[in-house]
Design a protein around this motif. Sequence first.
Motif, PDB file in Angstrom:
ATOM      1  N   GLY A 200      32.368  26.189   1.330  1.00 40.34           N
ATOM      2  CA  GLY A 200      32.269  27.559   1.804  1.00 40.34           C
ATOM      3  C   GLY A 200      33.603  28.164   2.158  1.00 40.34           C
ATOM      4  O   GLY A 200      34.672  27.587   1.935  1.00 40.34           O
ATOM      5  N   MET A 201      33.535  29.368   2.716  1.00 41.07           N
ATOM      6  CA  MET A 201      34.704  30.086   3.215  1.00 41.07           C
ATOM      7  C   MET A 201      34.252  30.799   4.482  1.00 41.07           C
ATOM      8  O   MET A 201      33.201  31.451   4.480  1.00 41.07           O
ATOM      9  CB  MET A 201      35.198  31.070   2.144  1.00 41.07           C
ATOM     10  CG  MET A 201      36.476  31.793   2.500  1.00 41.07           C
ATOM     11  SD  MET A 201      36.117  33.330   3.369  1.00 41.07           S
ATOM     12  CE  MET A 201      37.784  33.905   3.683  1.00 41.07           C
ATOM     13  N   TRP A 202      34.990  30.658   5.542  1.00 41.93           N
ATOM     14  CA  TRP A 202      34.522  31.028   6.877  1.00 41.93           C
ATOM     15  C   TRP A 202      34.053  32.475   7.019  1.00 41.93           C
ATOM     16  O   TRP A 202      33.124  32.771   7.775  1.00 41.93           O
ATOM     17  CB  TRP A 202      35.618  30.743   7.908  1.00 41.93           C
ATOM     18  CG  TRP A 202      36.789  31.690   7.822  1.00 41.93           C
ATOM     19  CD1 TRP A 202      37.923  31.532   7.085  1.00 41.93           C
ATOM     20  CD2 TRP A 202      36.921  32.947   8.492  1.00 41.93           C
ATOM     21  NE1 TRP A 202      38.753  32.609   7.245  1.00 41.93           N
ATOM     22  CE2 TRP A 202      38.181  33.496   8.114  1.00 41.93           C
ATOM     23  CE3 TRP A 202      36.118  33.668   9.384  1.00 41.93           C
ATOM     24  CZ2 TRP A 202      38.637  34.727   8.583  1.00 41.93           C
ATOM     25  CZ3 TRP A 202      36.571  34.901   9.848  1.00 41.93           C
ATOM     26  CH2 TRP A 202      37.813  35.417   9.453  1.00 41.93           C
ATOM     27  N   ALA A 203      34.650  33.409   6.274  1.00 43.09           N
ATOM     28  CA  ALA A 203      34.311  34.826   6.449  1.00 43.09           C
ATOM     29  C   ALA A 203      33.191  35.298   5.520  1.00 43.09           C
ATOM     30  O   ALA A 203      32.790  36.460   5.585  1.00 43.09           O
ATOM     31  CB  ALA A 203      35.553  35.686   6.220  1.00 43.09           C
ATOM     32  N   SER A 204      32.674  34.411   4.677  1.00 47.87           N
ATOM     33  CA  SER A 204      31.678  34.800   3.680  1.00 47.87           C
ATOM     34  C   SER A 204      30.276  34.903   4.266  1.00 47.87           C
ATOM     35  O   SER A 204      29.739  33.910   4.776  1.00 47.87           O
ATOM     36  CB  SER A 204      31.663  33.782   2.540  1.00 47.87           C
ATOM     37  OG  SER A 204      30.520  33.944   1.730  1.00 47.87           O
ATOM     38  N   PRO A 205      29.637  36.072   4.187  1.00 51.14           N
ATOM     39  CA  PRO A 205      28.247  36.202   4.647  1.00 51.14           C
ATOM     40  C   PRO A 205      27.289  35.302   3.881  1.00 51.14           C
ATOM     41  O   PRO A 205      26.338  34.770   4.450  1.00 51.14           O
ATOM     42  CB  PRO A 205      27.921  37.681   4.399  1.00 51.14           C
ATOM     43  CG  PRO A 205      29.250  38.358   4.325  1.00 51.14           C
ATOM     44  CD  PRO A 205      30.195  37.351   3.735  1.00 51.14           C
ATOM     45  N   ALA A 206      27.533  35.133   2.588  1.00 51.74           N
ATOM     46  CA  ALA A 206      26.654  34.302   1.762  1.00 51.74           C
ATOM     47  C   ALA A 206      26.700  32.843   2.199  1.00 51.74           C
ATOM     48  O   ALA A 206      25.685  32.142   2.181  1.00 51.74           O
ATOM     49  CB  ALA A 206      27.041  34.423   0.290  1.00 51.74           C
ATOM     50  N   VAL A 207      27.881  32.388   2.594  1.00 50.89           N
ATOM     51  CA  VAL A 207      28.020  31.017   3.089  1.00 50.89           C
ATOM     52  C   VAL A 207      27.310  30.857   4.419  1.00 50.89           C
ATOM     53  O   VAL A 207      26.603  29.868   4.651  1.00 50.89           O
ATOM     54  CB  VAL A 207      29.506  30.636   3.224  1.00 50.89           C
ATOM     55  CG1 VAL A 207      29.662  29.290   3.924  1.00 50.89           C
ATOM     56  CG2 VAL A 207      30.174  30.597   1.855  1.00 50.89           C
ATOM     57  N   ARG A 208      27.454  31.841   5.290  1.00 48.53           N
ATOM     58  CA  ARG A 208      26.834  31.755   6.621  1.00 48.53           C
ATOM     59  C   ARG A 208      25.314  31.694   6.535  1.00 48.53           C
ATOM     60  O   ARG A 208      24.665  30.986   7.293  1.00 48.53           O
ATOM     61  CB  ARG A 208      27.271  32.937   7.483  1.00 48.53           C
ATOM     62  CG  ARG A 208      28.713  32.883   7.905  1.00 48.53           C
ATOM     63  CD  ARG A 208      28.961  31.823   8.958  1.00 48.53           C
ATOM     64  NE  ARG A 208      30.395  31.630   9.183  1.00 48.53           N
ATOM     65  CZ  ARG A 208      30.912  31.035  10.243  1.00 48.53           C
ATOM     66  NH1 ARG A 208      30.130  30.542  11.178  1.00 48.53           N
ATOM     67  NH2 ARG A 208      32.216  30.897  10.375  1.00 48.53           N
ATOM     68  N   ARG A 209      24.735  32.440   5.610  1.00 48.38           N
ATOM     69  CA  ARG A 209      23.261  32.424   5.519  1.00 48.38           C
ATOM     70  C   ARG A 209      22.767  31.033   5.112  1.00 48.38           C
ATOM     71  O   ARG A 209      21.705  30.606   5.560  1.00 48.38           O
ATOM     72  CB  ARG A 209      22.752  33.511   4.561  1.00 48.38           C
ATOM     73  CG  ARG A 209      23.217  33.381   3.151  1.00 48.38           C
ATOM     74  CD  ARG A 209      22.463  34.275   2.156  1.00 48.38           C
ATOM     75  NE  ARG A 209      22.553  35.694   2.397  1.00 48.38           N
ATOM     76  CZ  ARG A 209      22.804  36.601   1.452  1.00 48.38           C
ATOM     77  NH1 ARG A 209      23.050  36.205   0.204  1.00 48.38           N
ATOM     78  NH2 ARG A 209      22.816  37.878   1.719  1.00 48.38           N
ATOM     79  N   VAL A 210      23.541  30.338   4.289  1.00 45.97           N
ATOM     80  CA  VAL A 210      23.177  28.966   3.935  1.00 45.97           C
ATOM     81  C   VAL A 210      23.319  28.061   5.155  1.00 45.97           C
ATOM     82  O   VAL A 210      22.455  27.209   5.417  1.00 45.97           O
ATOM     83  CB  VAL A 210      24.046  28.445   2.767  1.00 45.97           C
ATOM     84  CG1 VAL A 210      23.803  26.950   2.540  1.00 45.97           C
ATOM     85  CG2 VAL A 210      23.759  29.222   1.490  1.00 45.97           C
ATOM     86  N   GLU A 211      24.383  28.245   5.911  1.00 49.33           N
ATOM     87  CA  GLU A 211      24.560  27.460   7.135  1.00 49.33           C
ATOM     88  C   GLU A 211      23.420  27.713   8.118  1.00 49.33           C
ATOM     89  O   GLU A 211      22.937  26.780   8.763  1.00 49.33           O
ATOM     90  CB  GLU A 211      25.902  27.780   7.786  1.00 49.33           C
ATOM     91  CG  GLU A 211      27.087  27.224   7.027  1.00 49.33           C
ATOM     92  CD  GLU A 211      28.305  27.063   7.915  1.00 49.33           C
ATOM     93  OE1 GLU A 211      28.480  25.972   8.500  1.00 49.33           O
ATOM     94  OE2 GLU A 211      29.068  28.039   8.027  1.00 49.33           O
ATOM     95  N   TRP A 212      22.991  28.960   8.249  1.00 50.14           N
ATOM     96  CA  TRP A 212      21.868  29.266   9.138  1.00 50.14           C
ATOM     97  C   TRP A 212      20.626  28.489   8.709  1.00 50.14           C
ATOM     98  O   TRP A 212      19.904  27.952   9.551  1.00 50.14           O
ATOM     99  CB  TRP A 212      21.569  30.763   9.117  1.00 50.14           C
ATOM    100  CG  TRP A 212      22.650  31.621   9.688  1.00 50.14           C
ATOM    101  CD1 TRP A 212      23.580  31.262  10.637  1.00 50.14           C
ATOM    102  CD2 TRP A 212      22.946  32.980   9.345  1.00 50.14           C
ATOM    103  NE1 TRP A 212      24.424  32.316  10.896  1.00 50.14           N
ATOM    104  CE2 TRP A 212      24.054  33.381  10.127  1.00 50.14           C
ATOM    105  CE3 TRP A 212      22.376  33.901   8.470  1.00 50.14           C
ATOM    106  CZ2 TRP A 212      24.602  34.670  10.046  1.00 50.14           C
ATOM    107  CZ3 TRP A 212      22.922  35.182   8.385  1.00 50.14           C
ATOM    108  CH2 TRP A 212      24.008  35.554   9.169  1.00 50.14           C
TER     109      TRP A 212
END
Length: 231
Positions: A12-24
């Motif tokens: 991932g990349m820390w500022a990416s919304p798409a990455v965060r949704r997967v982390e959620w």
Amino acid sequence: MASGGGEVKLFGMWASPAVRRVEWALKMKGIEYEYIEEDLSNKSASLLAYNPINKQVPVLLHNGKPIAESLVIIEYIDEVWKHNPILPEDPYERTKARFWSTYSEGKCRDAVGKGYFTEGEEKENAIKYLEETVRVLDEELKGKKFFGGENLGFSDLVLGWMAFWLPVAEEVAFFEVLDSKKFPWFASWTDNFLEVPVIKENLPPRDKTVEFFENYRRQRLGASKCIKTHA
């Protein structure tokens, strides 16, 4: 680890919304995983090997098998790890969740991008389009805490970037869409979403995010003006 098992890695990349949704989604399921930060200006050989089609994050690696695209990844997570379901069990409700997710991806992200990276009439038209889209979402959320009712679900995770990153875009690009008087139900949803512990505890620092996107916007607009000058 709960049902599903095996080694899980997330590129991932820390500022990416798409990455965060997967982390959620991973956090909601209580899945242990290794997070691997990518420099998108100098992508790793692993990322290029695991996602040779679009060469972007997020990429989920489960037992050595790569899965790309955030919506696809979330559905995969939900199918493999059955506990704490993210998609509704009812087929009709599942269809609705997928519909609103597709709707937002196809309309909201494109409009925000244009409002963020353009100026003048193109920016104004993008903001008007985004307002029309949010009005539809506002109507769908009428009388509900989340898109599926009382519990956080698939549509919420997919649209969750609008609760955190859209206000950042508004601040950086000098526009306003999230008006609680115009869109009371959508505004209420953003508040409810950001108060969920698994979301609240897994957001990037706001100041750092604003700074990142200010620099990113400046670079993009500068490059665009340079291209027009030399056209």
